[in-house]
Design a protein around this motif. Structure first.
Motif, PDB file in Angstrom:
ATOM      1  N   LYS A 163       0.830  -1.205   0.000  1.00 53.78           N
ATOM      2  CA  LYS A 163       0.000   0.000   0.000  1.00 53.78           C
ATOM      3  C   LYS A 163       0.861   1.251   0.000  1.00 53.78           C
ATOM      4  CE  LYS A 163      -4.227   1.497   2.334  1.00 53.78           C
ATOM      5  NZ  LYS A 163      -4.019   2.795   2.919  1.00 53.78           N
ATOM      6  N   GLU A 164       1.997   1.175   0.677  1.00 55.10           N
ATOM      7  CA  GLU A 164       2.855   2.360   0.793  1.00 55.10           C
ATOM      8  C   GLU A 164       3.385   2.813  -0.571  1.00 55.10           C
ATOM      9  OE1 GLU A 164       5.896   1.741   3.737  1.00 55.10           O
ATOM     10  OE2 GLU A 164       4.562   2.535   5.268  1.00 55.10           O
ATOM     11  N   LEU A 165       3.534   1.847  -1.478  1.00 51.71           N
ATOM     12  CA  LEU A 165       4.014   2.175  -2.818  1.00 51.71           C
ATOM     13  C   LEU A 165       3.019   3.100  -3.512  1.00 51.71           C
ATOM     14  CD1 LEU A 165       6.538   1.156  -4.110  1.00 51.71           C
ATOM     15  CD2 LEU A 165       5.218  -0.595  -5.263  1.00 51.71           C
ATOM     16  N   GLU A 167       0.822   4.931  -1.975  1.00 49.10           N
ATOM     17  CA  GLU A 167       0.758   6.209  -1.254  1.00 49.10           C
ATOM     18  C   GLU A 167       1.941   7.095  -1.612  1.00 49.10           C
ATOM     19  OE1 GLU A 167      -1.751   4.753   2.623  1.00 49.10           O
ATOM     20  OE2 GLU A 167       0.414   4.913   2.785  1.00 49.10           O
ATOM     21  N   ALA A 168       3.105   6.470  -1.788  1.00 44.81           N
ATOM     22  CA  ALA A 168       4.285   7.246  -2.179  1.00 44.81           C
ATOM     23  C   ALA A 168       4.032   7.913  -3.531  1.00 44.81           C
ATOM     24  CB  ALA A 168       5.503   6.342  -2.245  1.00 44.81           C
ATOM     25  N   ALA A 169       3.449   7.145  -4.456  1.00 41.08           N
ATOM     26  CA  ALA A 169       3.157   7.693  -5.778  1.00 41.08           C
ATOM     27  C   ALA A 169       2.108   8.796  -5.672  1.00 41.08           C
ATOM     28  CB  ALA A 169       2.671   6.590  -6.702  1.00 41.08           C
ATOM     29  N   PHE A 170       1.167   8.603  -4.770  1.00 45.81           N
ATOM     30  CA  PHE A 170       0.103   9.582  -4.562  1.00 45.81           C
ATOM     31  C   PHE A 170       0.696  10.891  -4.051  1.00 45.81           C
ATOM     32  CE2 PHE A 170      -4.090  10.533  -2.278  1.00 45.81           C
ATOM     33  CZ  PHE A 170      -4.675  10.973  -3.448  1.00 45.81           C
ATOM     34  N   VAL A 171       1.615  10.785  -3.089  1.00 43.42           N
ATOM     35  CA  VAL A 171       2.288  11.976  -2.563  1.00 43.42           C
ATOM     36  C   VAL A 171       3.119  12.632  -3.666  1.00 43.42           C
ATOM     37  CG1 VAL A 171       4.051  12.784  -0.941  1.00 43.42           C
ATOM     38  CG2 VAL A 171       2.327  11.162  -0.180  1.00 43.42           C
ATOM     39  N   ASP A 172       3.705  11.798  -4.539  1.00 43.46           N
ATOM     40  CA  ASP A 172       4.488  12.329  -5.660  1.00 43.46           C
ATOM     41  C   ASP A 172       3.603  13.017  -6.698  1.00 43.46           C
ATOM     42  OD1 ASP A 172       7.130  11.994  -5.129  1.00 43.46           O
ATOM     43  OD2 ASP A 172       7.294  10.003  -6.000  1.00 43.46           O
ATOM     44  N   GLY A 173       2.294  12.900  -6.539  1.00 44.95           N
ATOM     45  CA  GLY A 173       1.391  13.607  -7.437  1.00 44.95           C
ATOM     46  C   GLY A 173       0.828  12.750  -8.550  1.00 44.95           C
ATOM     47  N   ALA A 174       0.897  11.420  -8.398  1.00 45.91           N
ATOM     48  CA  ALA A 174       0.403  10.545  -9.455  1.00 45.91           C
ATOM     49  C   ALA A 174      -1.108  10.374  -9.336  1.00 45.91           C
ATOM     50  CB  ALA A 174       1.086   9.194  -9.373  1.00 45.91           C
ATOM     51  N   VAL A 183       3.278   2.550 -12.104  1.00 47.81           N
ATOM     52  CA  VAL A 183       3.833   1.943 -10.893  1.00 47.81           C
ATOM     53  C   VAL A 183       3.429   0.472 -10.785  1.00 47.81           C
ATOM     54  CG1 VAL A 183       3.938   2.058  -8.381  1.00 47.81           C
ATOM     55  CG2 VAL A 183       3.849   4.166  -9.714  1.00 47.81           C
ATOM     56  N   LEU A 187       5.078  -3.959 -12.271  1.00 52.94           N
ATOM     57  CA  LEU A 187       5.315  -4.954 -11.223  1.00 52.94           C
ATOM     58  C   LEU A 187       4.458  -6.194 -11.424  1.00 52.94           C
ATOM     59  CD1 LEU A 187       5.333  -2.581  -8.136  1.00 52.94           C
ATOM     60  CD2 LEU A 187       7.275  -3.436  -9.441  1.00 52.94           C
TER      61      LEU A 187
END
Lengths: 275, 356
Positions: A163-165, A167-174, A183, A187
């Motif tokens: 899930k963090e992956l 969220e990281a992309a979400f924070v990056d603006g994806a 992303v 995978l």
């Protein structure tokens, strides 16, 4: 002593299993290389191997065209089913919404109808869309059994991705679409290969819809074409030609499976065990 | 760099009330640590600031803008996750470039920012590697690098050190402190480890059950905890708590009677006691062993840590007292010892756990 005996039993079973699975294919090759009356002697190998059957299947009917038909239908089904179900899997696997479970089980339920049960309804649908005797009718109808399967496998796989992956992309603006395509998709290789290949095989082998929705020889896919190969007279069943055609259409599948076999195993077990 | 302000922030998941009315002011450039036991809501609070969860009530302001309706990318934040959450299929450089690309930064600027961040974090030589080819510490740096290139107003760290081994954790802790000085950015850091909180923070926020128990500078929390929870949470080993009865007063001191019958003198609180049942709190590092006087008891365990020792002494209470002594303890488990209680560094708590 006991261990050695066990090993013998194991290998004996393995050999039996091997013969059981490979014999029909071996017999098809064997038959396809015989000609004339040799066919009725049930020999373990052809006394005088001849390629004439392989030549004649391409000469007596548009078999090359039919193979291309099958390739077109199967590839289209795989591409459409995968792109639809990757998007669906993101929604079903990662987003909480009311009725998600119900939707998942409805999708599974759709795939449980026997083909024959939806055949006449499907036929009406195909005719009203003007797709009768058109390969697109097959693409459309094959999605009925491939999409539920691919959605389920990919949803399970998507759930396992951390899930963090996301969220990281979400924070990056994806955006969700960027998350899925840039992303998650890279995978999901093993799962995509597995489900894609199984969907390909299902579409490649399908008979009932293909028989019903096509009419002319030019629109047939290989399973129907092979079933409808006829001899010189109504009383002759050209076994050798049928076997030659079967061998020709089976080989590509075997090659595909051999190429991807490692990935298939890792994809099939991906949802089962973490790691 | 920006202030972060939380006003009466509440968060519920269905019927579960996770954050209960949090008010908080974090000044620009401050290193703020949320600390608390698991399930206290510290990670949830961070995720509310990040925008990964929506608040149920209240307001969140970052740098003078109300952000509670904005998506994470518009809040001017960057986040470092516990699991690092690097994109496995991208190289280190691509990982750091991903957010910039989405934000529309051109290639020259991306390269410049990435190389600057890589230089600060000393990961220049790793830019072409994939995350799986990196060690835990290197992945951690890349995750921090990915945050730096976004040039955020606020850095958010969610337990970033808990996946590292002990030695690396100390090293990285020092580097994060250095990075904070270097960048001068506002940082919010979540941890369950009070040592990380004490060493890194300008301001510690102690959370418990979704509420803020106390906010303050590390040493203020150590010296003047507002309640028994904070007193027990800050400091290691944890503060000794002994139930006691007030037996009288002697000048500036109270005389307390313990369950065992022994009496102890304690610092007299400013306010009058409403109730004579109290809890006495003493930090292990303030207790010492003496030859006689104080509380008599038996050493039940002696833990030698090299530079210091922790001696567990049963003085007839519910739990043994822990005494922290410098150097190598010369006593053994089973020895009779006396524990001296310093009058000036004691704490008193009422029956609700409030400091007196």
């Amino acid at each position: 002593m006991n261990g050695a005996w066990r090993r013998w039993v194991f290998y004996a079973l393995l050999i039996i299993l091997f013969i059981y699975t490979v014999f029909p294919f071996y017999w098809a090759i064997n038959t396809s290389l015989m000609s004339g009356s040799e066919l009725f002697e049930a020999r373990p190998w052809p006394p005088d191997p001849a390629w004439s059957n392989y030549v004649s299947i391409f000469r007596e009917q548009p078999f090359g065209r039919q193979i291309l038909n099958s390739v077109f239908v199967a590839v289209s089904v795989v591409l459409l089913a995968l792109s639809l179900s990757v998007l669906a899997a993101y929604a079903l696997g990662r987003i909480q919404f009311r009725g998600r479970r119900l939707l998942l089980f409805t999708i599974l339920g759709v795939s449980m109808f026997p083909q024959i049960a939806v055949l006449s309804g499907m036929f009406e649908l195909v005719r009203s869309l003007g797709l009768y005797n058109n390969l697109l009718s097959l693409v459309l109808s094959y999605m009925i059994f491939t999409v539920p399967f691919t959605v389920w496998v990919l949803t399970t796989f998507m759930r396992e991705l951390p899930k963090e992956l996301e969220e990281a992309a979400f924070v990056d603006g994806a955006s969700p679409f960027v998350i899925v395509t840039q992303v998650f998709l890279p995978l999901m290789g093993p799962a995509l290969v597995t489900t894609g290949l199984l969907a390909f095989i299902a579409a490649w082998n399908e008979f009932l819809f293909a028989l019903t929705f096509t009419l002319s020889s030019e629109q047939r896919t290989v399973p129907v074409a092979i079933a409808l190969i006829s001899g010189a007279s109504a009383f002759e069943l050209p076994w050798a030609n049928i076997m030659a055609a079967s061998v020709v259409v089976t080989v590509p599948l075997i090659v595909l499976v051999l190429i991807f076999q490692r990935r298939i195993v890792s994809g099939l077990t991906a949802g089962a065990v973490k790691g | 760099m920006a202030d972060v302000t939380l006003k009466r922030v509440e968060k519920s998941f269905g019927a579960t009330h996770v954050i209960r009315g949090v008010d908080l002011d974090i000044r620009s450039g401050e290193f703020c640590v949320f600390v608390g036991p698991s399930g206290c809501g510290k990670s949830t609070l961070l995720r509310l600031v990040a925008g990964l969860e929506d608040i149920s009530e209240g307001e969140i302001w970052i740098g003078g803008t109300q952000v509670d309706d904005k998506p994470p990318k518009d809040r001017g934040i960057a986040m470092v996750f516990q699991s690092y959450a690097l994109y496995p299929h991208m190289t280190v450089e691509e990982n750091m470039a991903f957010g910039l690309k989405l934000a529309g930064a051109d290639k020259a600027e991306r390269t410049a920012r990435i190389h600057e961040a890589a230089r600060i974090l000393k990961i220049d030589h790793l830019l072409d590697r994939k995350p799986r080819q990196l060690s835990g510490g290197q992945r951690q740096r890349v995750a921090i690098g990915r945050a730096i290139v976004r040039e955020p107003q606020v850095f958010l760290f969610d337990e970033p050190l808990s996946n590292l081994d002990a030695a690396l954790r100390v090293e990285t802790r020092v580097e994060i402190a250095k990075l904070h000085r270097q960048l001068g950015a506002t940082m919010i850091y979540v941890t369950h480890d009070q040592i990380e909180a004490m060493t890194l923070a300008d301001k510690i926020v102690v959370l418990n059950g979704g509420r803020v128990e106390q906010v303050g500078a590390p040493m203020d929390l150590y010296r003047e905890p507002v309640n028994q929870f904070v007193a027990g949470f800050i400091g290691s080993p944890t503060m000794n708590f002994v139930p006691a009865q007030v037996a009288g007063a002697e000048g500036n001191h109270l005389v307390l009677r313990l369950k065992s019958g022994a009496t102890v003198a304690a610092r007299r609180p400013h306010e009058d006691l409403a109730d004579d049942a109290v809890t006495l709190g003493v930090r292990p590092e303030h207790l010492s062993l003496t030859n006689d006087g104080g509380l008599a008891g038996e050493a039940v365990a002696v833990e030698k840590m090299g530079g210091e020792s922790a001696i567990h002494v049963d003085v007839g209470g519910e739990r043994p007292l822990i005494v922290k002594a410098p150097g190598e303890a010369v006593i053994h488990a089973g020895d009779r010892v006396h524990v001296a209680v310093p009058t000036d560094t004691t704490y008193l708590f009422d029956h609700e756990g409030r400091s007196l």
